[in-house]
Design a protein around this motif. Structure first.
Motif, PDB file in Angstrom:
ATOM      1  N   SER A  98       0.865  -1.177   0.000  1.00 44.45           N
ATOM      2  CA  SER A  98       0.000   0.000   0.000  1.00 44.45           C
ATOM      3  C   SER A  98       0.903   1.228   0.000  1.00 44.45           C
ATOM      4  CB  SER A  98      -0.910   0.008   1.242  1.00 44.45           C
ATOM      5  OG  SER A  98      -0.162   0.343   2.405  1.00 44.45           O
ATOM      6  N   ASN A  99       0.296   2.390   0.104  1.00 44.24           N
ATOM      7  CA  ASN A  99       1.084   3.618   0.271  1.00 44.24           C
ATOM      8  C   ASN A  99       0.980   4.145   1.703  1.00 44.24           C
ATOM      9  OD1 ASN A  99      -1.535   4.545   0.262  1.00 44.24           O
ATOM     10  ND2 ASN A  99      -1.187   6.174  -1.253  1.00 44.24           N
ATOM     11  N   LEU A 100       0.606   3.260   2.631  1.00 47.76           N
ATOM     12  CA  LEU A 100       0.503   3.632   4.043  1.00 47.76           C
ATOM     13  C   LEU A 100       1.810   3.277   4.752  1.00 47.76           C
ATOM     14  CD1 LEU A 100      -3.145   2.489   4.854  1.00 47.76           C
ATOM     15  CD2 LEU A 100      -2.295   4.843   4.751  1.00 47.76           C
ATOM     16  N   ALA A 101       2.563   4.301   5.101  1.00 46.56           N
ATOM     17  CA  ALA A 101       3.860   4.108   5.732  1.00 46.56           C
ATOM     18  C   ALA A 101       3.738   4.183   7.254  1.00 46.56           C
ATOM     19  CB  ALA A 101       4.838   5.174   5.251  1.00 46.56           C
ATOM     20  N   ILE A 102       4.551   3.391   7.930  1.00 45.27           N
ATOM     21  CA  ILE A 102       4.636   3.473   9.387  1.00 45.27           C
ATOM     22  C   ILE A 102       5.469   4.703   9.743  1.00 45.27           C
ATOM     23  CG2 ILE A 102       5.468   2.339  11.472  1.00 45.27           C
ATOM     24  CD1 ILE A 102       5.179  -0.342  10.008  1.00 45.27           C
ATOM     25  N   ILE A 103       4.894   5.590  10.560  1.00 48.23           N
ATOM     26  CA  ILE A 103       5.658   6.761  11.015  1.00 48.23           C
ATOM     27  C   ILE A 103       5.939   6.598  12.518  1.00 48.23           C
ATOM     28  CG2 ILE A 103       4.796   8.242   9.176  1.00 48.23           C
ATOM     29  CD1 ILE A 103       3.499   8.945  12.582  1.00 48.23           C
ATOM     30  N   GLY A 104       6.654   7.536  13.082  1.00 54.48           N
ATOM     31  CA  GLY A 104       7.210   7.350  14.422  1.00 54.48           C
ATOM     32  C   GLY A 104       6.269   7.517  15.583  1.00 54.48           C
ATOM     33  N   ARG A 105       5.110   6.867  15.541  1.00 54.22           N
ATOM     34  CA  ARG A 105       4.169   6.859  16.654  1.00 54.22           C
ATOM     35  C   ARG A 105       3.600   5.450  16.806  1.00 54.22           C
ATOM     36  NH1 ARG A 105       6.258  11.023  16.453  1.00 54.22           N
ATOM     37  NH2 ARG A 105       5.494  13.133  16.894  1.00 54.22           N
ATOM     38  N   TYR A 106       3.708   4.904  18.013  1.00 51.94           N
ATOM     39  CA  TYR A 106       3.237   3.548  18.269  1.00 51.94           C
ATOM     40  C   TYR A 106       2.555   3.493  19.633  1.00 51.94           C
ATOM     41  CZ  TYR A 106       7.242   2.749  15.080  1.00 51.94           C
ATOM     42  OH  TYR A 106       8.155   2.809  14.051  1.00 51.94           O
ATOM     43  N   ILE A 107       1.494   2.714  19.725  1.00 48.76           N
ATOM     44  CA  ILE A 107       0.960   2.269  21.011  1.00 48.76           C
ATOM     45  C   ILE A 107       1.051   0.754  20.986  1.00 48.76           C
ATOM     46  CG2 ILE A 107      -1.099   2.064  22.466  1.00 48.76           C
ATOM     47  CD1 ILE A 107      -1.956   4.824  21.417  1.00 48.76           C
ATOM     48  N   LEU A 108       1.763   0.185  21.938  1.00 49.16           N
ATOM     49  CA  LEU A 108       2.065  -1.243  21.902  1.00 49.16           C
ATOM     50  C   LEU A 108       1.627  -1.935  23.182  1.00 49.16           C
ATOM     51  CD1 LEU A 108       5.650  -0.955  20.385  1.00 49.16           C
ATOM     52  CD2 LEU A 108       3.573  -1.684  19.189  1.00 49.16           C
ATOM     53  N   MET A 109       1.147  -3.153  23.032  1.00 46.78           N
ATOM     54  CA  MET A 109       0.786  -3.972  24.177  1.00 46.78           C
ATOM     55  C   MET A 109       2.060  -4.539  24.808  1.00 46.78           C
ATOM     56  SD  MET A 109      -2.382  -3.460  24.047  1.00 46.78           S
ATOM     57  CE  MET A 109      -3.048  -4.598  25.277  1.00 46.78           C
TER      58      MET A 109
END
Length: 287
Positions: free
Chosen positions: A198-209
């Motif tokens: 896709s054109n959806l890139a991971i950027i520098g914000r995460y919420i992780l379990m």
């Protein structure tokens, strides 16, 4: 539903893209107008409801700790000179609850998150990359916490990147479930343009379990001989649902020289004390 109370800021990198400016000062302390880069992310976290900021540091990063500490001499000087507006700004910075942990080896983003495990404990948490400055009315992390509170699972910040530039990012394969919210099917680290899902890139914000920590401990070194956070997130995806949020706002890649300069112009133009005069100066340039 456990509240998101803590945010990790990986800040142990050497900042080689900004040499020689970063030879003797942390990249995170480079000023964007008149605030260091890392302060933008920390302020976003506080405005999003974060109670404890955890900064992962390394050698030569003492300036970060000094910045968020109390400076009695400076405060006294500002008080004596009647510069009470500056005094208030300095005091607000030192009120933030900040903890520090050392990343003794440069083993990647995944390892930086892992070394903060004892400070995070067994609760969901946020990760903010200080290079990614997001200018938005509602703080980017707050938008993501709202999604987390609806679904109770990890949320990854994403933005659309057109063209071959997508190959510089982790990229998501997703199914849309509501406006700007997606359920993640897979993620690929820096795929060739023709193979990007896709054109959806991971950027520098995460919420992780918190289960991500056990997976990071088992994650072998990947690209560049580093422990990749994306590899651990893919493992987490096999165990539980994960979501992506296409945040509202403008992202600036301040870890890149051109992106840093563009962000400086954008933020300077927004300032009521600088904007009008700076705009007039820019219009006067012969380009």
């Amino acid at each position: 539903m456990r509240k998101i109370r803590k945010a990790i800021f990986p800040a142990a990198g050497l900042g080689t893209r900004f040499l020689p400016a970063t030879k003797a000062q942390p990249k995170e302390m480079l000023p964007l107008v008149d605030k260091p880069l890392i302060q933008y992310g920390v302020e976003e976290a506080i405005l999003s409801g974060i109670e404890q900021v955890i900064i992962v540091t390394g050698r030569g990063k003492n300036a970060i700790e000094d910045h968020f500490d109390i400076s009695f001499e400076l405060e006294q000087l500002l008080r004596e000179k009647g510069k009470l507006d500056l005094l208030e700004q300095v005091q607000e910075i030192s009120k933030i609850n900040v903890s520090y942990v050392r990343q003794k080896q440069a083993l990647g983003l995944g390892h930086a998150v892992l070394v903060a495990r004892e400070l995070v404990g067994d609760e969901p948490f946020a990760v903010i990359l200080g290079d990614d400055i997001v200018d938005s009315k509602v703080p980017c992390l707050r938008q993501m916490i709202d999604i987390y509170e609806r679904y109770g699972r990890s949320v990854i910040g994403t933005a659309r990147v057109e063209g071959e530039a997508i190959s510089r990012f982790g990229v998501l394969a997703v199914d849309p479930i509501e406006d700007r919210v997606y359920k993640i099917r897979d993620m690929v680290e820096k795929p060739p343009f023709a193979e990007a899902p896709s054109n959806l890139a991971i950027i520098g914000r995460y919420i992780l379990m918190p289960e991500i920590f056990d997976l990071l401990e088992k994650t072998p070194k990947g690209a560049g001989g580093e422990i990749q956070l994306t590899d651990a997130m893919r493992a987490l995806l096999r165990e539980q649902a994960m979501y992506a949020h296409e945040f509202s706002g403008i992202r600036h890649d301040a870890g890149d020289k051109l992106g840093f300069l563009m962000a400086t112009v954008e933020f300077a133009l927004q300032r009521p004390d600088l904007g009008p005069e700076f705009r007039a100066y820019l219009k006067s340039l012969v380009l």
